[in-house]
Design an enzyme around this catalytic site. Structure first.
Site, PDB file in Angstrom:
ATOM      1  N   SER A 100     -17.094 -24.410 -33.393  1.00 47.55           N
ATOM      2  CA  SER A 100     -17.560 -23.347 -32.494  1.00 47.55           C
ATOM      3  C   SER A 100     -18.758 -22.612 -33.093  1.00 47.55           C
ATOM      4  CB  SER A 100     -16.406 -22.375 -32.222  1.00 47.55           C
ATOM      5  OG  SER A 100     -16.788 -21.378 -31.320  1.00 47.55           O
TER       6      SER A 100
ATOM      7  N   LYS B  60     -16.014 -16.527 -34.273  1.00 47.25           N
ATOM      8  CA  LYS B  60     -15.561 -17.639 -33.417  1.00 47.25           C
ATOM      9  C   LYS B  60     -14.055 -17.896 -33.457  1.00 47.25           C
ATOM     10  CE  LYS B  60     -18.525 -18.453 -31.477  1.00 47.25           C
ATOM     11  NZ  LYS B  60     -19.189 -17.435 -30.588  1.00 47.25           N
TER      12      LYS B  60
ATOM     13  N   HIS C 226     -16.584  -8.306 -37.977  1.00 49.59           N
ATOM     14  CA  HIS C 226     -16.335  -9.597 -38.616  1.00 49.59           C
ATOM     15  C   HIS C 226     -16.316  -9.428 -40.142  1.00 49.59           C
ATOM     16  CE1 HIS C 226     -16.501 -11.918 -35.011  1.00 49.59           C
ATOM     17  NE2 HIS C 226     -17.796 -11.886 -34.832  1.00 49.59           N
TER      18      HIS C 226
HETATM   19  N1  LIG Z   1      -9.794 -16.453 -22.838  1.00 50.98           N
HETATM   20  C1  LIG Z   1     -10.041 -17.350 -23.784  1.00 50.98           C
HETATM   21  N2  LIG Z   1      -9.186 -18.374 -24.003  1.00 50.98           N
HETATM   22  C2  LIG Z   1      -9.432 -19.299 -24.953  1.00 50.98           C
HETATM   23  N3  LIG Z   1     -10.541 -19.288 -25.755  1.00 50.98           N
HETATM   24  C3  LIG Z   1     -11.423 -18.277 -25.564  1.00 50.98           C
HETATM   25  C4  LIG Z   1     -11.222 -17.282 -24.585  1.00 50.98           C
HETATM   26  N4  LIG Z   1     -12.276 -16.429 -24.636  1.00 50.98           N
HETATM   27  C5  LIG Z   1     -13.106 -16.897 -25.602  1.00 50.98           C
HETATM   28  N5  LIG Z   1     -12.592 -18.005 -26.159  1.00 50.98           N
HETATM   29  C6  LIG Z   1     -13.204 -18.855 -27.201  1.00 50.98           C
HETATM   30  O1  LIG Z   1     -13.353 -18.125 -28.408  1.00 50.98           O
HETATM   31  C7  LIG Z   1     -14.513 -18.607 -29.110  1.00 50.98           C
HETATM   32  C8  LIG Z   1     -15.467 -17.455 -29.323  1.00 50.98           C
HETATM   33  O2  LIG Z   1     -14.929 -16.688 -30.374  1.00 50.98           O
HETATM   34  P1  LIG Z   1     -15.341 -15.176 -30.628  1.00 50.98           P
HETATM   35  O3  LIG Z   1     -15.151 -14.383 -29.403  1.00 50.98           O
HETATM   36  O4  LIG Z   1     -14.611 -14.771 -31.855  1.00 50.98           O
HETATM   37  O5  LIG Z   1     -16.899 -15.306 -30.932  1.00 50.98           O
HETATM   38  S1  LIG Z   1     -17.781 -14.224 -31.709  1.00 50.98           S
HETATM   39  O6  LIG Z   1     -17.600 -14.482 -33.139  1.00 50.98           O
HETATM   40  O7  LIG Z   1     -17.353 -12.884 -31.326  1.00 50.98           O
HETATM   41  O8  LIG Z   1     -19.175 -14.554 -31.277  1.00 50.98           O
HETATM   42  C9  LIG Z   1     -15.127 -19.698 -28.233  1.00 50.98           C
HETATM   43  O9  LIG Z   1     -14.522 -20.913 -28.690  1.00 50.98           O
HETATM   44  P2  LIG Z   1     -15.154 -22.377 -28.436  1.00 50.98           P
HETATM   45  O10 LIG Z   1     -14.975 -22.639 -26.971  1.00 50.98           O
HETATM   46  O11 LIG Z   1     -14.326 -23.304 -29.275  1.00 50.98           O
HETATM   47  O12 LIG Z   1     -16.580 -22.335 -28.865  1.00 50.98           O
HETATM   48  C10 LIG Z   1     -14.624 -19.276 -26.858  1.00 50.98           C
HETATM   49  O13 LIG Z   1     -14.638 -20.296 -25.901  1.00 50.98           O
END
Ligand SMILES: Nc1ncnc2c1ncn2[C@@H]1O[C@H](COP(=O)(O)OS(=O)(=O)O)[C@@H](OP(=O)(O)O)[C@H]1O
Length: 265
Positions: free
Chosen positions: A142, A56, A112
């Protein structure tokens, strides 16, 4: 991309059970512990690019940026397959590893894993790693919602339970603090670019330029703008390749919360 392969990866994801195990003191899904020998013996190649992070932290965002940089900004080709096929997830099952093995170089791979559990071949080959770190408060929130949405994860319980499990590292992929510190130290010995989610939010163009430089790429401004636009939260939220809308409710129940949930600090 062969739809049968996608189907097989999705099937494998849905077979993961929420049971937890432990490896070298790190809490992990039992399903990962069960296939640990295969994961640990995975063969990296010269030229591999890895996106590493605590869950996340902006992994999917960085995956998409990396894919577009490798493709010289070709948005059309970035739509070729779901993100979990374009960028195999190292510890997510045999089929993901088979997909990785069958991919031409340069490959982009996701993990991860805390740094001490990364398969040794990654340090023996000429591999570049982009590590993304996010502040623990937003990461934890998240992750809490993700546990509710991902039907293969354990029920997080109430917020107080999840908070104390997170703080004591009793969540899958272990302790946030050890994770970010371990990778921070490793950057002095390996080709690791350490990026912060908060910096990406503050100035995504600046961070994309850093990643381009790390990968030895230099594009004209119109290509940089294309990458920027395509990887904005709004674009990614509506892009089926990265918003996981292709997964059935039995894996990600996005009626609980979207994978692209908030995307803010
Ligand atoms: N383009 C962009 N801009 C800003 N934020 C973004 C973007 N893409 C993914 N996210 C946010 O990243 C969070 C997901 O993290 P991960 O991709 O690491 O998730 S995972 O661990 O692979 O399942 C999750 O955060 P939260 O919204 O706080 O839940 C996503 O919304």
């Amino acid at each position: 991309m062969d739809p049968q392969v996608i189907e097989k990866v999705v099937q494998e994801m849905s077979n993961f059970s929420p049971d937890m195990g432990e490896l070298q003191g790190v809490t992990l899904l039992q399903g990962i512990c069960d296939i640990w020998d295969t994961i640990y013996n995975f063969q990296a190649r010269d030229g591999d690019i890895v996106v590493a992070s605590y869950p996340k932290s902006g992994t999917t965002w960085m995956q998409e940026i990396l894919d577009l940089i490798v493709l010289d900004g070709d948005v059309e080709r970035s739509l070729r397959a779901p993100c979990f096929i374009k960028v195999p997830f190292l510890e997510m099952g045999h089929t993901s590893l088979e997909v990785a093995d069958s991919m031409p170089s340069p490959r982009i791979l996701k993990t991860h894993l805390p740094v001490q559990l990364v398969p040794p071949s990654f340090w023996e080959k000429d591999v570049k790693v982009v590590y993304v770190a996010r502040n623990p408060k937003d990461c934890m929130v998240s992750y809490y919602y993700f546990h509710k949405m991902d039907q293969t994860m354990a029920d997080p319980g109430n917020w107080e339970d999840f908070f104390s499990n997170f703080m004591s590292g009793k969540v899958t992929w272990g302790d946030w603090f050890d994770h970010v510190i371990g990778w921070w130290k490793a950057k002095d010995h390996h080709k690791i670019l350490y990026i912060f989610y908060e910096d990406m939010i503050e100035d995504p163009r600046r961070e994309i330029l850093k990643v381009m430089k790390f990968l030895g790429k230099d594009f004209p401004e119109d290509v940089v703008q294309k990458i920027l636009q395509h990887t904005s939260f709004k674009s990614m939220k509506n892009n089926p390749v990265v918003n996981f809308s292709c997964l059935p409710e039995s894996v990600f129940d996005q009626s609980v919360t979207s994978f692209m949930r908030k995307g803010k600090l």
